[in-house]
Design an enzyme around this catalytic site. Sequence first.
Site, PDB file in Angstrom:
ATOM      1  CE  LYS A 180       0.040   3.360  -2.945  1.00 38.60           C
ATOM      2  NZ  LYS A 180      -1.180   3.998  -2.655  1.00 38.60           N
ATOM      3  CG  ASP A 234      -3.092   4.077   0.384  1.00 39.39           C
ATOM      4  OD1 ASP A 234      -3.270   5.254   0.351  1.00 39.39           O
ATOM      5  OD2 ASP A 234      -2.350   3.331  -0.293  1.00 39.39           O
TER       6      ASP A 234
END
Length: 287
Positions: free
Chosen positions: A69, A106
């Site tokens: 990420k 997220d």
Amino acid sequence: MEKKIKKYGLLGFSLKHSFSPAMHNAAFEKFGINGQYFLFEKKNSQLDEFLKNLKKEGITGINVTVPYKEEVLSRLDWVSEDAASIGAVNTVVAGPKGLLKGFNTDWTGFLKEIKDFGRCKNAKVALLGAGGAARAVSYALVREGAQKLVIFDINSSKAAALAKDGQRWAAEKNLKIEIKKIDNLGDLNLAEKDLLVNATPMGLKEDDPLLIEKNKLHPNLMVYDLIYNPSLTKLLGAAKEKGLKFVNGLGMLVYQGAQSFLIFTGAQLSLEEVASVMRGALLKELP
Ligand code: NAP
């Protein structure tokens, strides 16, 4: 002639237990979109080549998971302001000329859930963990006007770095929030908190210890465990036993997926419509 199928997928290592294909493929099918979602398990040494050739390989969009990420950020042509601030990207789309754009869903996935529970604005929050997920959670809490955030991680320098970034995020938007890290879990004062979030992997395994003493859980505290499998971790079990409001990470997973799906496809669908299909698919997959 039938249009060529669009490929999507999840980039990470390793990906054995991912539920993303089930969620996205169910949504493609339900909404009549000619797409298919795959798992792209890649080693670090393969990252550059993989990202460079996305468009050539017919891949329109990818989700990114552990451990990439943060890694992918510097390899993209454009990154959303939020993803750049958080320092992590979980959604990448390959534009018409192969230009790669990165987003973070997220934090909005967490935000959607927690807002529905009304535990964000003015909340006093205890956060366990300072990794990737905790960064997304903190960003959502800061941006949504939480009043206090206390962070604990076994890695004290990670907690310190997150506390510092949290203060920067607040300053950038002229928001007031008290943020600090603590070095001993014993120093965590839950009595004055409204929300406890577990963003550590503690609870994934059956023999993981309960990080919080049961007698510290009080009726005004809501417990949010980002883990969704098992659906009831030891921590959530303790919250349930004490009659507290509690929630697992399934909603966050579903909403981040639904938001990625809308970014991928540009479909004119509501977030709730997509989330509902993804939730159904996920519940079929989970034990
Ligand atoms: P991560 O980047 O590895 O972060 C986890 C952090 O917790 C690390 O800083 C780790 O420290 C720390 N930690 C480990 N054991 C601890 C303990 N006993 N006490 C305090 N801190 C501890 O992982 P992540 O990607 O943030 O994921 C964290 C959890 O959230 C996982 O369980 C994951 O499944 C879940 N998650 C859920 C969603 C969702 O959509 N529901 C999304 C993302 C993640 P070290 O690095 O020193 O080990």
